[in-house]
Design a protein around this motif. Structure first.
Motif, PDB file in Angstrom:
ATOM      1  N   CYS A 101     -24.352   3.321   2.794  1.00 46.33           N
ATOM      2  CA  CYS A 101     -23.000   3.796   3.118  1.00 46.33           C
ATOM      3  C   CYS A 101     -22.490   3.144   4.394  1.00 46.33           C
ATOM      4  CB  CYS A 101     -23.003   5.323   3.267  1.00 46.33           C
ATOM      5  SG  CYS A 101     -23.235   6.220   1.716  1.00 46.33           S
ATOM      6  N   ALA A 102     -23.354   3.028   5.383  1.00 48.83           N
ATOM      7  CA  ALA A 102     -22.954   2.422   6.652  1.00 48.83           C
ATOM      8  C   ALA A 102     -22.548   0.964   6.455  1.00 48.83           C
ATOM      9  CB  ALA A 102     -24.081   2.538   7.672  1.00 48.83           C
ATOM     10  N   ARG A 103     -23.288   0.227   5.631  1.00 50.44           N
ATOM     11  CA  ARG A 103     -22.963  -1.184   5.398  1.00 50.44           C
ATOM     12  C   ARG A 103     -21.610  -1.322   4.706  1.00 50.44           C
ATOM     13  NH1 ARG A 103     -28.595  -1.346   4.161  1.00 50.44           N
ATOM     14  NH2 ARG A 103     -28.164  -1.088   1.928  1.00 50.44           N
ATOM     15  N   VAL A 104     -21.367  -0.513   3.693  1.00 48.98           N
ATOM     16  CA  VAL A 104     -20.100  -0.592   2.964  1.00 48.98           C
ATOM     17  C   VAL A 104     -18.931  -0.214   3.876  1.00 48.98           C
ATOM     18  CG1 VAL A 104     -18.754   0.393   1.069  1.00 48.98           C
ATOM     19  CG2 VAL A 104     -21.164  -0.185   0.722  1.00 48.98           C
ATOM     20  N   CYS A 105     -19.094   0.812   4.661  1.00 46.38           N
ATOM     21  CA  CYS A 105     -18.000   1.247   5.543  1.00 46.38           C
ATOM     22  C   CYS A 105     -17.664   0.190   6.581  1.00 46.38           C
ATOM     23  CB  CYS A 105     -18.350   2.577   6.220  1.00 46.38           C
ATOM     24  SG  CYS A 105     -18.242   3.994   5.109  1.00 46.38           S
ATOM     25  N   ARG A 106     -18.653  -0.553   7.024  1.00 40.92           N
ATOM     26  CA  ARG A 106     -18.385  -1.627   7.989  1.00 40.92           C
ATOM     27  C   ARG A 106     -17.522  -2.715   7.342  1.00 40.92           C
ATOM     28  NH1 ARG A 106     -17.122  -2.077  12.615  1.00 40.92           N
ATOM     29  NH2 ARG A 106     -18.654  -0.414  12.938  1.00 40.92           N
ATOM     30  N   ILE A 107     -17.781  -3.030   6.076  1.00 39.14           N
ATOM     31  CA  ILE A 107     -16.966  -4.013   5.356  1.00 39.14           C
ATOM     32  C   ILE A 107     -15.519  -3.521   5.250  1.00 39.14           C
ATOM     33  CG2 ILE A 107     -16.599  -5.110   3.103  1.00 39.14           C
ATOM     34  CD1 ILE A 107     -19.678  -5.061   2.757  1.00 39.14           C
ATOM     35  N   TRP A 108     -15.352  -2.261   4.847  1.00 33.50           N
ATOM     36  CA  TRP A 108     -14.009  -1.696   4.723  1.00 33.50           C
ATOM     37  C   TRP A 108     -13.286  -1.694   6.068  1.00 33.50           C
ATOM     38  CZ3 TRP A 108     -15.659   3.340   1.762  1.00 33.50           C
ATOM     39  CH2 TRP A 108     -15.938   3.018   0.418  1.00 33.50           C
ATOM     40  N   LEU A 109     -14.004  -1.289   7.104  1.00 34.11           N
ATOM     41  CA  LEU A 109     -13.373  -1.167   8.417  1.00 34.11           C
ATOM     42  C   LEU A 109     -12.906  -2.523   8.921  1.00 34.11           C
ATOM     43  CD1 LEU A 109     -12.737   1.020  10.546  1.00 34.11           C
ATOM     44  CD2 LEU A 109     -14.869   0.366  11.690  1.00 34.11           C
ATOM     45  N   ASP A 110     -13.692  -3.562   8.690  1.00 35.16           N
ATOM     46  CA  ASP A 110     -13.296  -4.897   9.118  1.00 35.16           C
ATOM     47  C   ASP A 110     -11.979  -5.304   8.454  1.00 35.16           C
ATOM     48  OD1 ASP A 110     -15.501  -5.101  10.716  1.00 35.16           O
ATOM     49  OD2 ASP A 110     -16.663  -6.329   9.309  1.00 35.16           O
ATOM     50  N   GLU A 111     -11.796  -4.903   7.198  1.00 31.04           N
ATOM     51  CA  GLU A 111     -10.574  -5.238   6.472  1.00 31.04           C
ATOM     52  C   GLU A 111      -9.398  -4.371   6.929  1.00 31.04           C
ATOM     53  OE1 GLU A 111      -8.971  -5.286   1.813  1.00 31.04           O
ATOM     54  OE2 GLU A 111     -11.123  -5.334   2.267  1.00 31.04           O
ATOM     55  N   LEU A 112      -9.627  -3.064   7.039  1.00 22.92           N
ATOM     56  CA  LEU A 112      -8.540  -2.136   7.368  1.00 22.92           C
ATOM     57  C   LEU A 112      -8.093  -2.240   8.824  1.00 22.92           C
ATOM     58  CD1 LEU A 112      -9.830   1.003   5.436  1.00 22.92           C
ATOM     59  CD2 LEU A 112      -7.822  -0.387   4.862  1.00 22.92           C
ATOM     60  N   ALA A 113      -8.934  -2.828   9.674  1.00 20.15           N
ATOM     61  CA  ALA A 113      -8.592  -2.938  11.094  1.00 20.15           C
ATOM     62  C   ALA A 113      -7.623  -4.078  11.386  1.00 20.15           C
ATOM     63  CB  ALA A 113      -9.864  -3.119  11.925  1.00 20.15           C
ATOM     64  N   SER A 114      -7.331  -4.891  10.396  1.00 15.43           N
ATOM     65  CA  SER A 114      -6.423  -6.020  10.610  1.00 15.43           C
ATOM     66  C   SER A 114      -5.047  -5.537  11.079  1.00 15.43           C
ATOM     67  CB  SER A 114      -6.272  -6.812   9.310  1.00 15.43           C
ATOM     68  OG  SER A 114      -5.198  -7.729   9.397  1.00 15.43           O
ATOM     69  N   SER A 115      -4.474  -6.268  11.994  1.00 17.14           N
ATOM     70  CA  SER A 115      -3.144  -5.910  12.504  1.00 17.14           C
ATOM     71  C   SER A 115      -2.070  -6.043  11.436  1.00 17.14           C
ATOM     72  CB  SER A 115      -2.791  -6.800  13.706  1.00 17.14           C
ATOM     73  OG  SER A 115      -2.803  -8.175  13.340  1.00 17.14           O
ATOM     74  N   ALA A 116      -2.379  -6.742  10.344  1.00 16.51           N
ATOM     75  CA  ALA A 116      -1.408  -6.925   9.262  1.00 16.51           C
ATOM     76  C   ALA A 116      -1.422  -5.767   8.262  1.00 16.51           C
ATOM     77  CB  ALA A 116      -1.689  -8.237   8.526  1.00 16.51           C
ATOM     78  N   GLU A 117      -2.326  -4.825   8.441  1.00 15.26           N
ATOM     79  CA  GLU A 117      -2.421  -3.705   7.508  1.00 15.26           C
ATOM     80  C   GLU A 117      -1.159  -2.841   7.560  1.00 15.26           C
ATOM     81  OE1 GLU A 117      -4.694  -2.441   5.192  1.00 15.26           O
ATOM     82  OE2 GLU A 117      -5.458  -4.487   5.279  1.00 15.26           O
ATOM     83  N   PRO A 118      -0.546  -2.502   6.429  1.00 14.12           N
ATOM     84  CA  PRO A 118       0.718  -1.745   6.417  1.00 14.12           C
ATOM     85  C   PRO A 118       0.607  -0.342   6.995  1.00 14.12           C
ATOM     86  CG  PRO A 118      -0.172  -1.952   4.185  1.00 14.12           C
ATOM     87  CD  PRO A 118      -0.960  -2.891   5.051  1.00 14.12           C
ATOM     88  N   TRP A 119      -0.564   0.284   6.912  1.00 16.09           N
ATOM     89  CA  TRP A 119      -0.680   1.644   7.439  1.00 16.09           C
ATOM     90  C   TRP A 119      -0.480   1.679   8.950  1.00 16.09           C
ATOM     91  CZ3 TRP A 119      -4.231   3.064  11.127  1.00 16.09           C
ATOM     92  CH2 TRP A 119      -5.333   2.223  11.329  1.00 16.09           C
ATOM     93  N   ARG A 120      -0.724   0.539   9.606  1.00 16.19           N
ATOM     94  CA  ARG A 120      -0.569   0.489  11.064  1.00 16.19           C
ATOM     95  C   ARG A 120       0.898   0.590  11.495  1.00 16.19           C
ATOM     96  NH1 ARG A 120      -4.507  -0.843  14.388  1.00 16.19           N
ATOM     97  NH2 ARG A 120      -6.569  -1.316  13.570  1.00 16.19           N
ATOM     98  N   ASP A 121       1.804   0.355  10.570  1.00 18.81           N
ATOM     99  CA  ASP A 121       3.233   0.424  10.892  1.00 18.81           C
ATOM    100  C   ASP A 121       3.807   1.824  10.692  1.00 18.81           C
ATOM    101  OD1 ASP A 121       3.308  -2.316  11.453  1.00 18.81           O
ATOM    102  OD2 ASP A 121       3.635  -2.820   9.331  1.00 18.81           O
TER     103      ASP A 121
END
Length: 268
Positions: A101-121
């Protein structure tokens, strides 16, 4: 579904609870009231004291969606078992699943942390990294429905595809195959050498316990829901303090529970 604090409900609980009953509780919405900012949540003193007294007489477990390091400071006592991340953290014997679970969440977090992610707006949306799961909080978004739809759409495109379930203005993301609360409780029954469990919870993640429909488990839901699989219900979170007092009374009348064992697992 019967009211747990009615004469009939209390009689059912009293007949169920023995010296080998594991007493298990969720935190948010169950032991602690839901608040605007999750980090401000507190377990009322009388509930902490009651659970502390119960833990001196037998097996008490806390199974929460919070991370263990977040949950532990909320408790004024040391439960025999403290399980976090909806069952993905802290269950003895589940270490390999937790690491996955920890490994998978790290992959997701690396993707979702991008400044281009729409949720950040979207003001009011916060992403919480709990190591073994991720949680989006959107209680403070202006349009809850729109925020939820956007988050469900976005997270549904993650790979591997997460198991997604919502709570009270939160969206929880668990890696596929992550242990859930029902599996955690079943494992703790074996670990504790108890022969039955009373479980109290309040939301979607707790339905994994309610749906066990096992004679070894008696489940109580905070707030009645006709669609819930729980056996009994409480009218609100404030009822939890009375339930704890009733459990203390039942144990005092019925005799001592099994003595506490050496702490194991995540709270050792």
């Amino acid at each position: 579904m019967k009211y747990a604090l009615s004469a009939e409900g209390l009689a059912r609980i009293s007949a169920f609870v023995t010296g080998k009953t594991l007493l298990a509780f969720d935190i948010d919405g169950t032991l602690a009231p839901i608040v605007d900012r999750p980090w401000d949540a507190r377990v009322p003193n009388d509930v902490q004291q009651g659970l502390g007294a119960l833990s001196q007489r037998g097996a008490v477990a806390i199974i929460t969606g919070r991370a263990i390091e977040d949950a532990r400071p909320m408790l004024g006592f040391a439960p025999r078992y403290l399980v976090g991340n909806h069952g993905a953290e802290g269950v003895p014997g589940f270490e390999e699943a937790s690491a996955h679970c920890a490994r998978v969440c790290r992959i997701w977090l690396d993707e979702l942390a991008s400044s281009a992610e729409p949720w950040r707006d979207v003001p009011g949306i916060v992403l919480e990294d709990k190591t073994y799961s991720l949680t989006f909080h959107f209680r403070h978004a202006r349009d809850h429905g729109a925020a939820q739809r956007m988050l469900v759409g976005r997270t549904g495109r993650l790979l591997p595809m997460p198991t997604i379930f919502d709570g009270k203005f939160v969206l929880n993301l668990l890696p596929p195959g992550a242990p859930h609360k029902g599996e955690a409780l079943s494992a703790l029954l074996t670990q504790s050498h108890c022969d039955r469990a009373l479980y109290v919870g309040d939301d979607v993640s707790d339905e994994d316990v309610f749906r066990l429909r096992s004679p070894e488990v008696l489940s109580v839901r905070v707030e009645r829901d006709p669609n819930s699989a729980a056996d009994l219900f409480l009218r609100g979170q404030k009822d939890v303090a009375r339930l704890v007092r009733e459990l203390m009374r039942m144990i005092a009348v019925g005799g001592a529970m099994s003595p506490p064992e050496t702490r194991r697992g995540a709270d050792a």
